[in-house]
Scaffold this motif. Sequence first.
Motif, PDB file in Angstrom:
ATOM      1  N   LYS A   1      -5.478   8.220   4.523  1.00  0.00           N
ATOM      2  CA  LYS A   1      -6.522   8.883   5.329  1.00  0.00           C
ATOM      3  C   LYS A   1      -6.062   9.045   6.776  1.00  0.00           C
ATOM      4  N   LEU A   2      -5.384   8.035   7.288  1.00  0.00           N
ATOM      5  CA  LEU A   2      -4.850   8.110   8.645  1.00  0.00           C
ATOM      6  C   LEU A   2      -3.812   9.222   8.753  1.00  0.00           C
ATOM      7  N   HIS A   3      -2.938   9.308   7.754  1.00  0.00           N
ATOM      8  CA  HIS A   3      -1.916  10.352   7.741  1.00  0.00           C
ATOM      9  C   HIS A   3      -2.529  11.740   7.611  1.00  0.00           C
ATOM     10  N   ALA A   4      -3.623  11.836   6.839  1.00  0.00           N
ATOM     11  CA  ALA A   4      -4.283  13.136   6.664  1.00  0.00           C
ATOM     12  C   ALA A   4      -4.814  13.677   7.993  1.00  0.00           C
ATOM     13  N   LYS A   5      -5.100  12.781   8.914  1.00  0.00           N
ATOM     14  CA  LYS A   5      -5.565  13.182  10.244  1.00  0.00           C
ATOM     15  C   LYS A   5      -4.407  13.384  11.220  1.00  0.00           C
ATOM     16  N   GLY A   6      -3.188  13.177  10.742  1.00  0.00           N
ATOM     17  CA  GLY A   6      -2.023  13.356  11.593  1.00  0.00           C
ATOM     18  C   GLY A   6      -1.833  12.261  12.619  1.00  0.00           C
ATOM     19  N   LEU A   7      -2.357  11.062  12.333  1.00  0.00           N
ATOM     20  CA  LEU A   7      -2.289   9.960  13.288  1.00  0.00           C
ATOM     21  C   LEU A   7      -1.197   8.969  12.889  1.00  0.00           C
ATOM     22  N   PRO A   8      -0.471   8.431  13.856  1.00  0.00           N
ATOM     23  CA  PRO A   8       0.627   7.507  13.545  1.00  0.00           C
ATOM     24  C   PRO A   8       0.124   6.160  13.034  1.00  0.00           C
ATOM     25  N   TYR A   9       0.900   5.585  12.129  1.00  0.00           N
ATOM     26  CA  TYR A   9       0.675   4.228  11.648  1.00  0.00           C
ATOM     27  C   TYR A   9       1.967   3.460  11.878  1.00  0.00           C
ATOM     28  N   ILE A  10       1.923   2.467  12.756  1.00  0.00           N
ATOM     29  CA  ILE A  10       3.117   1.742  13.183  1.00  0.00           C
ATOM     30  C   ILE A  10       2.984   0.279  12.776  1.00  0.00           C
ATOM     31  N   VAL A  11       4.025  -0.263  12.168  1.00  0.00           N
ATOM     32  CA  VAL A  11       4.021  -1.653  11.707  1.00  0.00           C
ATOM     33  C   VAL A  11       5.046  -2.461  12.495  1.00  0.00           C
ATOM     34  N   VAL A  12       4.603  -3.615  12.998  1.00  0.00           N
ATOM     35  CA  VAL A  12       5.507  -4.574  13.631  1.00  0.00           C
ATOM     36  C   VAL A  12       5.485  -5.830  12.771  1.00  0.00           C
ATOM     37  N   LEU A  13       6.602  -6.107  12.109  1.00  0.00           N
ATOM     38  CA  LEU A  13       6.676  -7.254  11.203  1.00  0.00           C
ATOM     39  C   LEU A  13       7.136  -8.479  11.977  1.00  0.00           C
ATOM     40  N   THR A  14       6.351  -9.552  11.901  1.00  0.00           N
ATOM     41  CA  THR A  14       6.700 -10.786  12.589  1.00  0.00           C
ATOM     42  C   THR A  14       6.901 -11.893  11.561  1.00  0.00           C
ATOM     43  N   ASP A  15       7.393 -13.008  12.020  1.00  0.00           N
ATOM     44  CA  ASP A  15       7.749 -14.118  11.124  1.00  0.00           C
ATOM     45  C   ASP A  15       6.524 -14.946  10.732  1.00  0.00           C
ATOM     46  N   PRO A  16       6.291 -15.150   9.424  1.00  0.00           N
ATOM     47  CA  PRO A  16       6.914 -14.491   8.271  1.00  0.00           C
ATOM     48  C   PRO A  16       5.990 -13.388   7.739  1.00  0.00           C
ATOM     49  N   THR A  17       6.558 -12.389   7.110  1.00  0.00           N
ATOM     50  CA  THR A  17       5.771 -11.375   6.410  1.00  0.00           C
ATOM     51  C   THR A  17       6.283 -11.327   4.975  1.00  0.00           C
ATOM     52  N   THR A  18       5.474 -11.791   4.034  1.00  0.00           N
ATOM     53  CA  THR A  18       5.938 -11.938   2.654  1.00  0.00           C
ATOM     54  C   THR A  18       4.840 -11.559   1.664  1.00  0.00           C
ATOM     55  N   GLY A  19       5.206 -11.597   0.378  1.00  0.00           N
ATOM     56  CA  GLY A  19       4.248 -11.430  -0.710  1.00  0.00           C
ATOM     57  C   GLY A  19       3.569 -10.072  -0.738  1.00  0.00           C
ATOM     58  N   GLY A  20       2.281 -10.088  -1.107  1.00  0.00           N
ATOM     59  CA  GLY A  20       1.529  -8.855  -1.297  1.00  0.00           C
ATOM     60  C   GLY A  20       1.355  -8.034  -0.044  1.00  0.00           C
ATOM     61  N   VAL A  21       1.427  -8.656   1.124  1.00  0.00           N
ATOM     62  CA  VAL A  21       1.348  -7.895   2.377  1.00  0.00           C
ATOM     63  C   VAL A  21       2.600  -7.041   2.534  1.00  0.00           C
ATOM     64  N   THR A  22       3.768  -7.631   2.248  1.00  0.00           N
ATOM     65  CA  THR A  22       5.005  -6.847   2.280  1.00  0.00           C
ATOM     66  C   THR A  22       4.979  -5.742   1.239  1.00  0.00           C
ATOM     67  N   ALA A  23       4.361  -6.009   0.092  1.00  0.00           N
ATOM     68  CA  ALA A  23       4.334  -5.037  -0.999  1.00  0.00           C
ATOM     69  C   ALA A  23       3.306  -3.936  -0.779  1.00  0.00           C
ATOM     70  N   SER A  24       2.576  -3.985   0.321  1.00  0.00           N
ATOM     71  CA  SER A  24       1.584  -2.930   0.567  1.00  0.00           C
ATOM     72  C   SER A  24       1.717  -2.388   1.982  1.00  0.00           C
ATOM     73  N   TYR A  25       0.763  -2.673   2.844  1.00  0.00           N
ATOM     74  CA  TYR A  25       0.707  -1.980   4.137  1.00  0.00           C
ATOM     75  C   TYR A  25       1.820  -2.355   5.105  1.00  0.00           C
ATOM     76  N   ALA A  26       2.504  -3.476   4.903  1.00  0.00           N
ATOM     77  CA  ALA A  26       3.572  -3.858   5.830  1.00  0.00           C
ATOM     78  C   ALA A  26       4.801  -2.964   5.712  1.00  0.00           C
ATOM     79  N   MET A  27       4.961  -2.260   4.594  1.00  0.00           N
ATOM     80  CA  MET A  27       6.140  -1.423   4.400  1.00  0.00           C
ATOM     81  C   MET A  27       5.810   0.065   4.344  1.00  0.00           C
TER      82      MET A  27
END
Length: 282
Positions: free
Chosen positions: A185-211
């Motif tokens: 939905k954010l992309h459909a509006k042409g808006l940026p989505y920026i991810v900053v991964l900090t220690d630690p980022t693992t599991g289901g979070v990495t498998a979804s919005y973190a990447m």
Amino acid sequence: MSWINRVRNALPFTKKETTAETLWHKCPSCGEMVFIKEWEENLSVCPRCDHHGRIGPNERFAQILDAGFILLPTPHVSEDPLKFRDSKRYPDRIKAARQATGDQDALINARGAIDEVPLVMGVQNFAFMGGSMGMGVGAAFIQGVNDAIAHDCPYVIFTAAGGARMQEGILSLMQMPRATVAIQKLHAKGLPYIVVLTDPTTGGVTASYAMLGDIQIAEPNALIGFAGQRVIESTIREKLPEGFQRAEYLLDHGMLDMVVHRSELRDTLARVIGYLRPRAAA
């Protein structure tokens, strides 16, 4: 009575306001003792070995955003929907985490600006039950995306998590596709989505919005992955290379766009947002 006892008893002792615990911080990486003031002034980064310490939402907002940002209210979700109990009741674990951190859940959003450029920013707090992703985190992520859409600005998230929250079972895993739909939905509006991964980022979070960021940034030496290194080694029966699942290794192998020191994060985000945010028609 010895002379030293006589001298000690004669001295007027007053109650000390500070202790070693309030004056020093021991770096978990190099083991060096650093003055708390020096540690905080250096953005919770060790001045000896450059280890980036884990910080919570309050510190992160203060470091990144202009003064005057607004914290968004934490969305209300059903608590303990599965009546889960292990060695403790799930509500007791939530209560303890709230008392320890002062946060309602593991993801907090704020609306603010960087160099007067507006954005909505979310921060996961690893100190809150390992930053685990449950219904509360999923609702907060969607809240942050919707607020960014409503104010026509980017959404920036700082991830830090051990994965999905086991006490919510399948309900926690459902937050993965929910977050993915919100990003679309954010992309459909042409808006940026920026991810900053900090220690630690693992599991289901990495498998979804973190990447799924338009730009993937990480702090130095952050642990980033899905399964743990020992699990992977026992599965493939091979020794993993040095630095596997660390930010620099992932950068070299194309999974990240950049690794940025904490002292440079604010300027880097301002520059990236300037590149990606929609331009007004001439």
